[in-house]
Design a protein around this motif. Structure first.
Motif, mmCIF file in Angstrom:
data_model
loop_
_atom_site.group_PDB
_atom_site.id
_atom_site.type_symbol
_atom_site.label_atom_id
_atom_site.label_comp_id
_atom_site.label_asym_id
_atom_site.label_seq_id
_atom_site.Cartn_x
_atom_site.Cartn_y
_atom_site.Cartn_z
ATOM 1 N N GLN A 93 -9.013 -4.945 -3.570
ATOM 2 C CA GLN A 93 -7.712 -5.601 -3.746
ATOM 3 C C GLN A 93 -7.064 -5.926 -2.402
ATOM 4 O OE1 GLN A 93 -5.282 -3.891 -7.216
ATOM 5 N NE2 GLN A 93 -6.728 -2.249 -6.797
ATOM 6 N N ARG A 94 -7.175 -4.988 -1.442
ATOM 7 C CA ARG A 94 -6.539 -5.238 -0.127
ATOM 8 C C ARG A 94 -7.211 -6.405 0.581
ATOM 9 N NH1 ARG A 94 -5.171 0.859 1.441
ATOM 10 N NH2 ARG A 94 -3.279 0.905 0.169
ATOM 11 N N ALA A 95 -8.537 -6.454 0.519
ATOM 12 C CA ALA A 95 -9.247 -7.544 1.179
ATOM 13 C C ALA A 95 -8.858 -8.876 0.532
ATOM 14 C CB ALA A 95 -10.756 -7.319 1.082
ATOM 15 N N PHE A 96 -8.739 -8.867 -0.800
ATOM 16 C CA PHE A 96 -8.346 -10.093 -1.499
ATOM 17 C C PHE A 96 -6.941 -10.517 -1.053
ATOM 18 C CE2 PHE A 96 -6.931 -12.914 -4.764
ATOM 19 C CZ PHE A 96 -8.065 -13.520 -5.257
ATOM 20 N N ALA A 97 -6.038 -9.540 -0.948
ATOM 21 C CA ALA A 97 -4.639 -9.837 -0.608
ATOM 22 C C ALA A 97 -4.509 -10.483 0.772
ATOM 23 C CB ALA A 97 -3.809 -8.554 -0.654
ATOM 24 N N ARG A 108 0.680 -3.587 -11.061
ATOM 25 C CA ARG A 108 1.744 -2.594 -11.193
ATOM 26 C C ARG A 108 2.172 -2.031 -9.832
ATOM 27 N NH1 ARG A 108 0.449 -4.301 -15.368
ATOM 28 N NH2 ARG A 108 0.663 -3.503 -17.491
ATOM 29 N N ASP A 109 1.230 -2.048 -8.866
ATOM 30 C CA ASP A 109 1.458 -1.343 -7.591
ATOM 31 C C ASP A 109 1.122 -2.240 -6.404
ATOM 32 O OD1 ASP A 109 -1.261 -1.556 -8.045
ATOM 33 O OD2 ASP A 109 -1.734 0.381 -7.142
ATOM 34 N N ILE A 110 1.179 -3.538 -6.588
ATOM 35 C CA ILE A 110 0.758 -4.433 -5.496
ATOM 36 C C ILE A 110 1.775 -4.382 -4.352
ATOM 37 C CG2 ILE A 110 0.009 -6.773 -4.880
ATOM 38 C CD1 ILE A 110 -1.693 -5.283 -7.066
ATOM 39 N N GLY A 111 3.062 -4.489 -4.682
ATOM 40 C CA GLY A 111 4.089 -4.471 -3.634
ATOM 41 C C GLY A 111 4.356 -3.084 -3.067
ATOM 42 N N THR A 112 4.003 -2.048 -3.816
ATOM 43 C CA THR A 112 4.306 -0.685 -3.366
ATOM 44 C C THR A 112 3.138 -0.030 -2.644
ATOM 45 O OG1 THR A 112 3.685 0.076 -5.575
ATOM 46 C CG2 THR A 112 6.049 -0.169 -5.135
ATOM 47 N N VAL A 113 1.900 -0.243 -3.121
ATOM 48 C CA VAL A 113 0.752 0.517 -2.611
ATOM 49 C C VAL A 113 -0.348 -0.386 -2.027
ATOM 50 C CG1 VAL A 113 -1.158 2.042 -3.306
ATOM 51 C CG2 VAL A 113 1.146 2.443 -4.198
ATOM 52 N N LYS A 121 7.552 -10.385 -2.695
ATOM 53 C CA LYS A 121 7.356 -9.391 -3.756
ATOM 54 C C LYS A 121 8.283 -9.707 -4.920
ATOM 55 C CE LYS A 121 6.337 -5.702 -0.496
ATOM 56 N NZ LYS A 121 6.699 -4.359 -0.040
ATOM 57 N N LEU A 122 7.689 -9.887 -6.074
ATOM 58 C CA LEU A 122 8.485 -10.128 -7.273
ATOM 59 C C LEU A 122 8.229 -9.002 -8.259
ATOM 60 C CD1 LEU A 122 7.763 -13.936 -7.869
ATOM 61 C CD2 LEU A 122 9.720 -12.914 -6.685
ATOM 62 N N ASP A 167 0.287 8.949 -9.323
ATOM 63 C CA ASP A 167 -0.322 8.079 -8.323
ATOM 64 C C ASP A 167 0.060 6.625 -8.609
ATOM 65 O OD1 ASP A 167 -1.906 7.818 -6.102
ATOM 66 O OD2 ASP A 167 -3.726 7.418 -7.245
ATOM 67 N N ALA A 168 0.721 5.965 -7.671
ATOM 68 C CA ALA A 168 1.075 4.550 -7.792
ATOM 69 C C ALA A 168 1.772 4.201 -9.108
ATOM 70 C CB ALA A 168 -0.184 3.684 -7.624
ATOM 71 N N PRO A 169 2.891 4.907 -9.404
ATOM 72 C CA PRO A 169 3.599 4.582 -10.653
ATOM 73 C C PRO A 169 4.186 3.180 -10.625
ATOM 74 C CG PRO A 169 4.942 6.043 -9.302
ATOM 75 C CD PRO A 169 3.599 5.942 -8.612
ATOM 76 N N LEU A 170 4.346 2.621 -11.816
ATOM 77 C CA LEU A 170 4.979 1.300 -11.922
ATOM 78 C C LEU A 170 6.453 1.416 -11.545
ATOM 79 C CD1 LEU A 170 5.310 -1.637 -12.958
ATOM 80 C CD2 LEU A 170 5.707 -0.660 -15.223
ATOM 81 N N LYS A 171 6.847 0.706 -10.495
ATOM 82 C CA LYS A 171 8.266 0.612 -10.110
ATOM 83 C C LYS A 171 8.405 -0.556 -9.142
ATOM 84 C CE LYS A 171 7.924 3.762 -6.224
ATOM 85 N NZ LYS A 171 8.179 5.043 -5.652
ATOM 86 N N PRO A 172 9.611 -1.140 -9.078
ATOM 87 C CA PRO A 172 9.771 -2.244 -8.126
ATOM 88 C C PRO A 172 9.726 -1.724 -6.695
ATOM 89 C CG PRO A 172 11.730 -1.997 -9.551
ATOM 90 C CD PRO A 172 10.820 -0.848 -9.851
ATOM 91 N N ALA A 173 9.103 -2.448 -5.789
ATOM 92 C CA ALA A 173 9.182 -2.113 -4.370
ATOM 93 C C ALA A 173 10.642 -2.269 -3.958
ATOM 94 C CB ALA A 173 8.296 -3.063 -3.561
ATOM 95 N N GLU A 174 11.055 -1.535 -2.928
ATOM 96 C CA GLU A 174 12.469 -1.590 -2.515
ATOM 97 C C GLU A 174 12.899 -3.003 -2.139
ATOM 98 O OE1 GLU A 174 13.429 1.317 0.442
ATOM 99 O OE2 GLU A 174 13.012 2.957 -0.967
#
Ligand code: CDP
Length: 202
Positions: A93-97, A108-113, A121-122, A167-174
């Motif tokens: 995922q990181r390489a793709f990003a 669920r955790d793209i913007g946070t983790v 970030k949306l 681990d990597a819970p669903l939540k909005p990044a700050e």
């Protein structure tokens, strides 16, 4: 230059539709990271252990056929709790990003983790009832015989598991912008997302 758009949100919030449209509009690559967890979940339903399934995931396992069923969605959210499963999927995922040419990842955790350095970030959300109805319509259109009440219960169960895990819970990044699509058409949500991306690209 990498340019990452991270789109997170709860089950059936419309982030998939929005991500595909944004990627198409800007000519960016798109990765639906939920498919990774769904593919692992399906292997587990076939009797493979979650960690073995995650370590052995192949591109052909991501063919969408059969991955968008309620049973696979529940299996996905169960394997997504396991730290070793998540760890096995991080590098890809990181390489793709950070590929050149721009990327949209939804999950669920793209913007946070996965990509805390994402340029945009949306956090896409909507009420559970609105999301369940959207998902129910999709499932009916795809030929699944499901009741709206069951879809609503599944969505709520999955959200609770996704938000409650360690681990990597669903939540909005700050620094995420929240888009509540309960009362927004897909066109309106897309217009808003597009203007946020355009402002950042300038
Ligand atoms: O399409 P929908 O929103 O219903 O689900 P999905 O995005 O395909 O994700 C299926 C399940 O995979 C979620 O309920 C999560 O448990 C898990 N998932 C995750 O943990 N992290 C991600 N980045 C994407 C999905």
């Amino acid at each position: 230059m990498p340019f990452t758009i991270a789109i997170d949100g709860p089950a059936a919030s419309g982030k998939g539709t929005l991500s595909r449209a944004i990627a198409e509009h800007f000519g960016f690559a798109h990765l639906d990271t939920g498919l990774l967890y769904r593919a692992v979940g399906r292997r587990v339903l076939e009797g493979v252990s979650p960690i073995d399934a995650a370590l052995a995931l192949r591109a052909e396992d991501l063919a969408e056929d059969g991955l968008r069923t309620p049973a696979v969605a529940q299996a996905a959210s169960k394997v997504a709790v396991i730290a070793e499963v998540r760890a096995a999927l991080v590098d890809f995922q990181r390489a793709f990003a950070r590929r050149s040419g721009g990327a949209v990842l939804d999950g669920r955790d793209i913007g946070t983790v996965i990509c805390p350095e994402a340029e945009v970030k949306l956090f896409v959300t909507a009420s559970a009832e609105v999301r369940a109805e959207r998902r129910w319509r999709e499932l009916i259109a795809a030929g699944h015989d499901v009741a709206l009440d069951d879809v609503l219960r599944d969505v709520k169960t999955r959200d609770a598991r996704d938000m409650g895990r360690k681990d990597a819970p669903l939540k909005p990044a700050e620094d995420a912008v929240t888009l509540d699509t309960s009362a927004l058409s897909i066109e309106a949500a897309l217009a808003e997302a597009r203007s946020i991306v355009e402002a950042r690209l300038r």
